[in-house]
Motif scaffolding. Structure first.
Motif, PDB file in Angstrom:
ATOM      1  N   LEU A  54      11.051  -3.256  -7.299  1.00  0.00           N
ATOM      2  CA  LEU A  54      11.571  -2.915  -8.630  1.00  0.00           C
ATOM      3  C   LEU A  54      10.478  -2.432  -9.567  1.00  0.00           C
ATOM      4  O   LEU A  54      10.766  -1.884 -10.626  1.00  0.00           O
ATOM      5  N   ASN A  55       9.214  -2.637  -9.170  1.00  0.00           N
ATOM      6  CA  ASN A  55       8.114  -2.382 -10.100  1.00  0.00           C
ATOM      7  C   ASN A  55       7.097  -1.345  -9.644  1.00  0.00           C
ATOM      8  O   ASN A  55       6.090  -1.135 -10.323  1.00  0.00           O
ATOM      9  N   VAL A  56       7.338  -0.710  -8.506  1.00  0.00           N
ATOM     10  CA  VAL A  56       6.422   0.338  -8.039  1.00  0.00           C
ATOM     11  C   VAL A  56       7.224   1.572  -7.678  1.00  0.00           C
ATOM     12  O   VAL A  56       8.430   1.502  -7.407  1.00  0.00           O
ATOM     13  N   SER A  57       6.557   2.712  -7.690  1.00  0.00           N
ATOM     14  CA  SER A  57       7.155   3.969  -7.246  1.00  0.00           C
ATOM     15  C   SER A  57       6.572   4.321  -5.884  1.00  0.00           C
ATOM     16  O   SER A  57       5.344   4.381  -5.726  1.00  0.00           O
ATOM     17  N   LEU A  58       7.435   4.538  -4.898  1.00  0.00           N
ATOM     18  CA  LEU A  58       6.961   4.860  -3.564  1.00  0.00           C
ATOM     19  C   LEU A  58       6.223   6.187  -3.574  1.00  0.00           C
ATOM     20  O   LEU A  58       6.659   7.149  -4.221  1.00  0.00           O
ATOM     21  N   ALA A  59       5.099   6.246  -2.872  1.00  0.00           N
ATOM     22  CA  ALA A  59       4.264   7.459  -2.879  1.00  0.00           C
ATOM     23  C   ALA A  59       3.692   7.688  -1.478  1.00  0.00           C
ATOM     24  O   ALA A  59       4.419   7.727  -0.503  1.00  0.00           O
ATOM     25  N   PHE A 100       0.851  -1.206   0.000  1.00  0.00           N
ATOM     26  CA  PHE A 100       0.000   0.000   0.000  1.00  0.00           C
ATOM     27  C   PHE A 100       0.881   1.249   0.000  1.00  0.00           C
ATOM     28  O   PHE A 100       2.042   1.205   0.415  1.00  0.00           O
ATOM     29  N   GLY A 101       0.311   2.325  -0.527  1.00  0.00           N
ATOM     30  CA  GLY A 101       1.017   3.601  -0.538  1.00  0.00           C
ATOM     31  C   GLY A 101       2.021   3.758  -1.661  1.00  0.00           C
ATOM     32  O   GLY A 101       2.976   4.501  -1.536  1.00  0.00           O
ATOM     33  N   ALA A 102       1.802   3.044  -2.799  1.00  0.00           N
ATOM     34  CA  ALA A 102       2.756   3.130  -3.916  1.00  0.00           C
ATOM     35  C   ALA A 102       1.998   3.267  -5.233  1.00  0.00           C
ATOM     36  O   ALA A 102       0.793   3.009  -5.314  1.00  0.00           O
ATOM     37  N   ARG A 103       2.748   3.643  -6.268  1.00  0.00           N
ATOM     38  CA  ARG A 103       2.180   3.797  -7.611  1.00  0.00           C
ATOM     39  C   ARG A 103       2.746   2.683  -8.494  1.00  0.00           C
ATOM     40  O   ARG A 103       3.919   2.705  -8.864  1.00  0.00           O
ATOM     41  N   PRO A 104       1.931   1.671  -8.812  1.00  0.00           N
ATOM     42  CA  PRO A 104       2.389   0.642  -9.748  1.00  0.00           C
ATOM     43  C   PRO A 104       2.704   1.263 -11.109  1.00  0.00           C
ATOM     44  O   PRO A 104       2.277   2.397 -11.407  1.00  0.00           O
ATOM     45  N   ILE A 105       3.455   0.561 -11.930  1.00  0.00           N
ATOM     46  CA  ILE A 105       3.868   1.079 -13.239  1.00  0.00           C
ATOM     47  C   ILE A 105       2.640   1.536 -14.039  1.00  0.00           C
ATOM     48  O   ILE A 105       1.678   0.796 -14.207  1.00  0.00           O
ATOM     49  N   ASP A 106       2.683   2.769 -14.518  1.00  0.00           N
ATOM     50  CA  ASP A 106       1.629   3.338 -15.372  1.00  0.00           C
ATOM     51  C   ASP A 106       0.253   3.287 -14.702  1.00  0.00           C
ATOM     52  O   ASP A 106      -0.774   3.034 -15.351  1.00  0.00           O
ATOM     53  N   GLY A 107       0.229   3.542 -13.386  1.00  0.00           N
ATOM     54  CA  GLY A 107      -1.053   3.524 -12.699  1.00  0.00           C
ATOM     55  C   GLY A 107      -1.096   4.566 -11.592  1.00  0.00           C
ATOM     56  O   GLY A 107      -0.072   5.148 -11.221  1.00  0.00           O
TER      57      GLY A 107
END
Length: 580
Positions: free
Chosen positions: A440-445, A401-408
């Motif tokens: 490796l596949n999500v951006s922390l947000a 939770f609290g992350a941005r999956p690739i292109d989402g």
């Protein structure tokens, strides 16, 4: 008895219970008994387990007769050291022995207790020597096996059969040869599961406070052979009342000795200083209390007073009444496990930006090339290693939770394995692999929201109700920050308190977690929703990782200590019985 309650908040909370927490049908612990047990190293659920052994197809090491086998049992510490638990007798001339000697061990739910069993053929010249005096290096080694105590007690028949191997072969990469099988059986040492339920009431209590009525509570003690009273139960404090009726008292017959064993029931006036005033007391057995109930009569309290050199019992106008007295069978935590109930493990991981860039060593999510686990990995491993034995299929729902999956967009509950269809992974190793891959596949947000994750866990656990309610779910949330949606989280937890669900929260990093402790109702006040509804039970346990990672107590012990009681509270209040 003057220091039963040392702080006002804790003292006024309901703290009734029994000496062994698996027989405690209510939420809060008994602080007097808990202190006694904790001072001796017991934390959370413990139960005495008796182990017995049999073997089949042992290797024959004697020329003219069959082997004469003996089992030596060890407990294995976290550092790998072995401590001998005991030895069986020697069974003569048998390759399929059943040993009579049994060994007792304290089962602790929150610890992975590894047992090592070594089988020896005892040489004929030593048959007249006591087994504890035998030098093992002088005996023929037949094979060894190891197992986890929780794996044994969760089997439906509480028996586990293990392959015996040779030590020198078990360390090689090739498949070790089989040297027979050893079966270990576990039996819970409880002579009586009969529990009495009583509602106790007093009348005409004396004033002990200057400006208000007394704040009474009861302490029930058993009298041991030396005449010393040992506390076994304490009621809640009732404020400002001279005619109090306390909540139901639960006493196990084994705990007090027998129905005829003398009990001292003392009524105290609560003082926040911890120096409580004795209002009066009675001495009765359970059989006597049952007669009081059936006759509808009260028993006068007395107060010991010094007259000259001797104590004299001054009989008071105050009386003790037994408004309810019943007996029933209280099943233990292990009864439920053996009777078809299971604990299902789930995990949710915080991927908010406050954790720091995972590629940098100062990040809480940094994966050390040396293999040293970060705090998230440690929490997963330590909690998962305990709970995996109680989950038959070892398929664990895992979320982030609290992350941005690739292109989402930012997601506050996404499947850790990257799947859009299913959230389960295979085993603890599956969680670890999915966690590493997700980094490796999500951006922390952000922000830090618990509501969606708790909602998902609640939905899964609610489905268990339709299948007889024999599955109980445990959600581990690992987070580095204070929850942003505090009220929404409270609402979700109050709603989930009616479900077969417990939630463990580990706080990692250096954040101030004081607000998080609000979710853990250990202070006696249950959570309240935005609509004013109060949680039916406490289902949350919160531990800051920094408080325990350097000490003697592990994260697991701190987190899991309350879980068996939460499980039992749910099962008993819904009258769910273990399958015979």
């Amino acid at each position: 008895m003057g220091n039963c309650c040392s702080d006002e908040a804790g003292g006024r909370a309901a703290v009734g219970g029994t000496a062994a927490s698996q027989d405690n049908p209510i939420n809060a612990p008994n602080d007097a008994v808990s202190h006694f047990l904790n001072s001796r190293g017991y934390h959370g659920l413990y139960s005495q387990i008796e182990l017995s052994y049999s073997a089949s197809d042992l290797r024959d090491r004697d020329l003219l007769s069959k082997s004469d086998p003996m089992v030596v049992v060890y407990t294995k510490g976290r550092d790998g050291t072995l401590e001998e638990l005991g030895r069986t007798e020697v069974v003569l001339n048998s390759l399929n022995p059943t040993w009579i000697t049994k060994h007792t061990i304290s089962y602790q739910f929150e610890i992975v207790q590894i047992l090592v069993f070594r089988v020896y053929d005892v040489d004929t010249q030593f048959h007249n020597v006591e087994v504890k005096m035998l030098r093992l290096d002088e005996q023929q080694f037949l094979g060894e096996a190891s197992g986890v105590l929780s794996e044994i007690v969760t089997k439906s028949n509480r028996s586990l059969t293990l392959d015996l191997v040779r030590r020198e072969e078990s360390s090689r990469s090739t498949r070790p040869r089989n040297y027979g099988k050893l079966t270990v059986h576990a039996e819970e040492c409880i002579s009586s599961k009969t529990t009495t339920e009583m509602i106790l009431r007093c009348s005409d209590l004396e004033y002990k406070d200057l400006f208000s009525r007394s704040d009474p509570f009861l302490v029930i003690s058993k009298v041991v052979e030396s005449g010393i009273p040992i506390p076994v139960y304490k009621t809640e404090v009732i404020k400002n009342d001279l005619k109090p009726t306390w909540k139901t008292v639960y006493l196990n017959i084994q705990q007090v000795g027998s129905k005829e064993s003398p009990l001292v029931i003392e009524c105290f006036n609560f003082n926040s200083s911890g120096k409580h005033d004795l209002i009066g007391k009675v001495q009765k057995s359970l059989a006597d209390l049952e007669k009081l109930h059936s006759g509808g009569q009260g028993e006068n309290l007395f107060l010991p007073s010094l007259v000259g050199q001797n104590y004299h019992n001054k009989v008071l106008k105050s009386q003790l009444f037994v408004d309810k007295y019943t007996q029933n069978i209280q099943h233990t935590f292990l009864d439920y496990l053996a009777g078809g109930c299971a604990l299902n493990f789930m995990v949710a991981i915080d991927f908010t930006a406050s954790n720091g860039n995972p590629r940098l060593p100062d990040s809480l999510h940094y994966i050390d090339p040396s293999g040293r686990p970060n705090s998230y990995q440690r929490a997963i491993i330590e909690v998962g290693e305990v709970l995996q034995f109680y989950d038959a299929d070892k398929r664990f729902p895992a979320w982030g939770f609290g992350a941005r999956p690739i292109d989402g967009p930012v997601s506050h509950c996404f499947n850790l394995n990257g799947s859009s269809h299913h959230c389960e992974v295979e085993g603890i190793q599956g969680i670890m692999m999915a966690y590493t891959s997700a980094l490796l596949n999500v951006s922390l947000a952000g922000p830090t929201l618990f509501g969606p994750v708790i909602g998902n866990a609640a939905q899964i656990s609610s489905q268990s109700l339709a299948n007889g309610g024999r599955k109980y779910f445990v959600l581990l949330i690992i987070t580095d920050g204070v929850v942003t949606d505090l009220q929404e989280t409270k609402d979700a937890l109050v709603k989930a308190s009616d479900l077969p669900l417990s939630i463990l929260i580990v706080g990692v990093g250096g954040a101030d977690f004081k607000e998080m402790e609000i979710l853990d109702a250990d202070k006696g006040e249950r959570l309240e929703s935005s609509t004013g509804r109060v949680a039916s039970r406490d289902i949350v346990q919160f531990v800051p990782f920094r408080d325990v990672q350097g000490g003697e107590i592990s994260v697991v012990q701190a987190l899991l200590a309350e879980l068996p009681t939460q499980f039992l509270t749910y099962m008993r209040t819904r009258d769910i019985q273990p399958i015979s």
